[in-house]
Design an enzyme around this catalytic site. Structure first.
Site: not given
Length: 780
Positions: A101, A382
C-alpha cells in the site's frame, strides 16, 4: 515577492531579451501566479476540512440504516468488529500492508508529494476521479471522515485528505496509524478490521496466521468482493502473490519464503461455512430483505458500505414487523402448510414509489439470503391480465368495461396447444368485466391478440417492465416479474396513471455532513380513464360474489386487486393433484398503498411441494392481514370518476365507457320496460338451470400449457349473461326451452324463424355438452 513586482521586473528586462527569453519569462510568471492561486485554494480547502479526532480514527465506520421515522434499523459492520491493539498485530502483517500500500510509510509525513501531483494532473486533464494518489495515512483519513464514492474523489477532497493526513502524522505515531487502519478497513463478509476477518475466514486470531494467510488478508481491502478466496480463488491467489512479491521487493521477506507461501492453496485453512453466512442481529431480522436491497441500492448509487454514512430509508418498521410476524410467528392467523412454504411481498406507496416494507422469506436464519420479493423467476399468473391484456385494450382500443369478449374454444395460433379456463367450460360471449372478475383465461388471450404484442409490450414498458425475451400471447396470463415490480405497476392504477420507479433510500448523510437526497423517476403510463376503469373492474374481483379474490376482501375498505395462480406443466400430470398450483399471487391496492404477495415453494417439482386449491388463498389472506394493519388510520378515499368516463348499468353491474366510445351500449338502451320484464323471467328460469348444472359439474381442470390455474367460487351467477342478449342480434345459442323467451327479446329473430333454426342446429353439440349452461349467451 508579489505578482506585480514580478511583472514589473519582467517589463524592465524586456528591452534586453530576445523573443525566446520573453516567452520563458512569461511562462515563469504564469507558473508563479498558478502557484499562488494553488496555495490560496489549498488554504481555503484546508480551512474548510472536517475535524478529525482519536474517536474518529479508532471508532468503527459502519453504515447506519434508519427507518422513515429516523430510528436505527441496522449498523452494518459495527456488530462484527474485533479491535486489535498494535502490540498484538504481527510484524508480517504490518510489513505486508506497508509493502503493497505505501512503501514510504515510515519516512513520509502523511503525504507523498509526487503522488499528489500525479493525482492532481489526472483530475485536471483526465476523465475520471482522483485515484492512486493516497498514502496509507490518507486512506485512513478517507475511511474515517470522507465518503468513498468515486464521484467524490475531487481536487477539494484530495487537498483536504492531504491536509488532514499531515495533521494525523504529527499527532500520532506510525504504529498508532497502522493500528487505526488495520481495525477500520472493510474486509468483506460484513467484517470490519483484519482481526475480525481472520476469525471469519480462518477461525483464529491474526497471531496464528502463516505468511500466505497474512498476505491474503493484507491484499483484501483493495477489493474485498473481487478477492474473496471462497468465491473468487483465482483472483484471490493473484492478489496474495502480488503482496508477497511486494514484500520481497521491500526486503521484509526472502524470495524463498515468498515462493513457499505462493505454493500454498489460497483456500487452505478457510472455514467456508462461516464465509458469506454472517448471522443478522436479533433486532435486524424483521427487515433482512429490506436491508439487503438497501445495500444494493447504495452500491448502484456509488456509495461504499465502509464509509460511515447514515442512510435514511422509506421503511415503515411497524408494517415490516407485521409482515415478519405474520409469516414466522407461531401465533400467526395464517395456516401455512409447512416451514418450506415461502412468501415474498412488497408494499409501495402508489403516490411516490417509496417502498414501505418488503418480506423476502419465512423461516430463514441466514442473513441476506434469497430475497423472494425481488426474484423474477416465478410466473405471475393472472395478475398479468390487467397489465398486459385489459389495460392496453382500454388505453389503445377504448374498450368499455362491458366490451363483449369471447369465451369459446381457443387454440394458440400456429400450435395444437389448447387454452382452457379453470373450470374447463366455456361461457360464450361475456363482458370484459365479468371475464376479469372471474379470471377467465380465454377472453384475456383473445383480447391480447386483438391489442397486439407490440402495443402490450409498450404498455408494460411504461410500467417499468422490460424482458430479455420477446413476449408472446401466453404471457398474457403469466410473466416472470417480481412482487416489487408488480406492486409498483399496480400503483399506476391506484394513483390515476403515473408510474413511479420503486426506491428504498430517501437520503444519505456522509460523516462530513454532506447530504444526498433522492427522488425517483416517474412517467405517465396510461390515461386517467384507463386507470379508473381497470380499478372499477378489479374492485369486483374482491367484492363480487363470483370474484376470484373474495378472501382478500376487507370490510369497509375501498380496495381493488387481482389473484394469480400458475399450473404445473403437462409433464407433471399424475404426480400432483389436478387442481394443484406452483405459484399463488395476490396484488391489491387502495388510494394509499399497493401490496403484491407471492406464495409457493422454492422447489415446486419436489414431492409434496405443491399448493392445494385451498392453499391458493394464503396469498389473499396475507394481503388482507397486512393491508388491514397498514391502512389503519389512513384516509379511506374512493376513486373519483374522470370527466371523460361515463357510468352506466348493464350486465347486472355498474359499467363504464370513455365518452364517445360506448360501443354496443345503444342496443341495450333501446329495450323497452316490457322486454326487461321478459328478460327477468328468463333470468329466473336459467338461474335454476345453472344451479342444477353447478351441482353436477365440479371439474376444476388445468388451463392448458403455460396457462393460469385460477380458481373461482363454484357458483358463477351466469344469469348476468342474459342481459347481453339485448346487445347481440345475429346468433342465438339458446336451447328450444328458451326460444320463445329469446324471440320476445330479439325482434330480428321473430322475423326470421328459419335463421334461428339454422343457428340452433349449428350450436346443437355445444348445447348438449353444456346442458343449459349457455342458454342465454349470444355470440356476436
Amino acid at each position: 515577492m508579489s505578482s506585480d513586482e514580478v511583472y514589473s521586473r519582467i517589463s524592465k528586462n524586456n528591452k534586453h531579451m530576445g523573443p525566446i527569453g520573453h516567452i520563458l519569462l512569461w511562462i515563469v510568471f504564469f507558473l508563479f501566479v498558478f502557484f499562488l492561486l494553488g496555495c490560496g485554494l489549498f488554504t481555503y480547502y484546508a480551512a474548510t476540512a472536517p475535524n478529525i479526532s482519536y474517536n474518529t480514527l479508532s471508532s468503527d465506520n459502519s453504515t447506519t440504516i434508519y427507518d422513515k421515522n429516523g430510528k436505527v434499523v441496522s449498523r452494518l459492520g459495527m456488530q462484527n468488529r474485533d479491535y486489535v491493539k498494535s502490540k498484538d498485530i504481527p510484524d508480517n502483517l504490518k510489513n505486508a500492508i506497508i509493502s503493497v500500500e505505501d512503501r514510504h510509510f515510515y519516512s513520509d509525513k502523511g503525504v507523498d508529494p509526487v503522488r499528489i501531483v500525479k493525482a492532481a494532473v489526472s483530475n485536471v486533464f483526465g476523465s475520471g476521479g482522483l485515484q492512486g494518489g493516497s498514502t496509507l495515512t490518507q486512506q485512513l483519513v478517507k475511511l474515517s471522515v470522507f465518503s468513498t464514492k468515486s464521484s467524490d474523489q475531487t481536487l477539494k477532497r484530495k487537498a483536504q485528505e492531504a491536509w488532514l493526513a499531515v495533521q494525523v502524522d504529527k499527532a500520532y505515531s506510525k504504529q498508532q496509524i497502522l493500528e487505526f487502519y488495520i481495525n477500520k478497513v472493510y474486509m468483506g463478509n460484513s467484517a470490519y478490521g483484519m482481526q475480525t476477518a481472520s476469525e471469519v475466514l480462518f477461525n483464529k486470531p491474526l497471531s496464528e496466521l502463516n505468511l500466505s494467510q497474512t498476505a491474503l488478508l493484507a491484499g483484501l481491502p483493495q477489493a474485498p468482493v473481487s478477492y474473496n478466496p471462497v468465491n473468487n480463488p483465482k483472483y484471490a491467489k493473484a492478489r496474495r502473490d502480488q503482496v508477497l512479491t511486494a514484500m520481497v521487493k521491500n526486503k521484509t521477506i526472502s524470495q524463498a519464503e515468498a515462493n513457499k507461501a505462493m505454493k500454498e492453496n489460497v483456500q487452505a485453512g478457510i472455514n467456508k461455512d462461516t464465509v458469506n453466512n454472517t448471522p443478522t442481529q436479533k433486532d435486524e431480522k424483521y427487515a433482512d430483505a429490506y436491508i439487503s436491497q438497501v445495500t444494493q441500492e447504495l452500491t448502484k448509487k456509488g456509495f461504499n458500505l465502509n464509509a460511515g454514512n447514515k442512510v435514511y430509508t422509506n421503511l415503515d418498521m411497524d408494517v415490516q414487523k407485521k409482515m415478519y410476524d405474520l409469516a414466522n410467528s407461531s401465533d400467526s392467523n395464517i395456516a401455512f402448510p409447512d416451514n418450506k412454504f415461502q412468501v415474498g411481498a412488497t408494499m409501495v406507496d402508489p403516490n411516490n414509489g417509496k417502498v414501505i416494507s418488503m418480506l423476502g422469506s419465512r423461516k430463514q436464519d441466514v442473513a441476506f439470503g434469497l430475497n423472494r420479493a425481488v426474484q423474477t423467476d416465478r410466473s405471475s399468473g393472472s395478475t398479468m391480465k390487467p397489465l398486459m391484456d385489459y389495460g392496453p385494450a382500454i388505453e389503445y382500443l377504448n374498450y368499455p368495461t362491458y366490451q363483449t369478449v369471447k369465451d369459446t374454444p381457443y387454440t394458440y395460433p400456429g400450435t395444437n396447444i389448447q387454452l382452457n379456463d379453470f373450470d374447463n367450460r366455456h361461457e360464450g360471449n361475456i363482458t370484459m368485466r365479468k371475464a376479469l372478475v372471474e379470471s377467465r383465461n380465454i377472453p384475456a388471450i383473445r383480447t391480447l391478440e386483438t391489442v397486439g404484442i407490440d402495443r402490450a409490450t409498450n404498455f408494460l414498458k411504461g410500467l417499468g417492465m422490460t424482458f430479455e425475451q420477446p413476449l408472446t400471447l401466453q404471457n398474457g396470463i403469466g410473466a416472470y416479474i417480481s412482487t416489487e415490480q408488480e406492486a409498483a405497476a399496480y400503483s399506476a392504477f391506484a394513483n390515476g396513471g403515473t408510474y413511479y420507479k420503486p426506491y428504498l433510500i430517501d437520503k444519505v448523510v456522509s460523516p462530513t455532513g454532506d447530504t444526498d437526497s433522492f427522488e425517483t423517476q416517474s412517467n405517465n403510463a396510461m390515461s386517467e380513464s384507463t386507470a379508473f376503469m381497470i380499478t372499477q373492474m378489479l374492485t369486483g374481483v374482491i367484492n363480487d360474489s363470483n370474484g376470484s379474490g373474495t378472501a382478500a376482501r376487507i370490510s369497509g375498505l375501498n380496495a381493488a386487486g387481482k389473484t394469480g395462480t400458475t399450473k404445473y406443466p403437462d409433464s407433471q400430470a399424475g404426480s400432483v393433484p389436478d387442481d394443484a398450483s406452483m405459484d399463488s399471487w395476490f396484488t391489491g391496492y387502495t388510494r394509499n398503498l399497493s401490496l403484491s404477495v407471492w406464495t409457493g415453494y422454492d422447489h415446486p417439482l419436489e414431492a409434496g411441494n405443491y399448493i392445494s386449491q385451498s392453499q391458493t388463498e394464503i396469498a389473499q389472506q396475507f394481503y388482507k392481514e397486512v393491508m388491514s394493519y397498514a391502512s389503519s388510520g389512513l384516509p379511506n378515499k374512493n376513486w373519483t370518476k374522470p370527466d371523460d368516463v361515463v357510468k352506466t348499468h348493464t350486465d347486472g353491474s355498474d359499467q363504464y365507457y370513455i365518452e364517445g366510445h360506448a360501443g354496443d351500449l345503444k342496443v341495450d338502451n333501446a329495450n323497452t320496460e316490457a322486454q326487461k320484464v321478459d328478460q327477468n323471467k328468463v333470468v329466473t328460469n336459467n338461474n335454476q338451470n345453472n344451479n342444477d348444472q353447478n351441482k353436477n359439474n365440479d371439474n376444476k381442470s388445468n388451463n392448458g400449457t403455460n396457462a393460469s390455474n385460477e380458481q373461482n367460487p363454484s357458483n358463477n351467477n351466469q344469469n348476468n349473461n342474459n342481459q347481453n342478449n339485448q346487445n347481440n342480434n345475429n346468433n342465438n345459442q339458446n336451447t328450444q326451452n328458451n326460444n320463445n323467451q329469446n324471440n320476445n327479446q330479439n325482434n330480428q329473430n321473430n322475423q326470421n324463424t328459419q335463421n334461428n333454426q339454422n343457428n340452433n342446429n349449428q350450436n346443437n353439440q355445444n348445447t348438449q355438452n353444456n346442458n343449459n349452461q349457455n342458454n342465454n349467451q349470444n355470440n356476436k
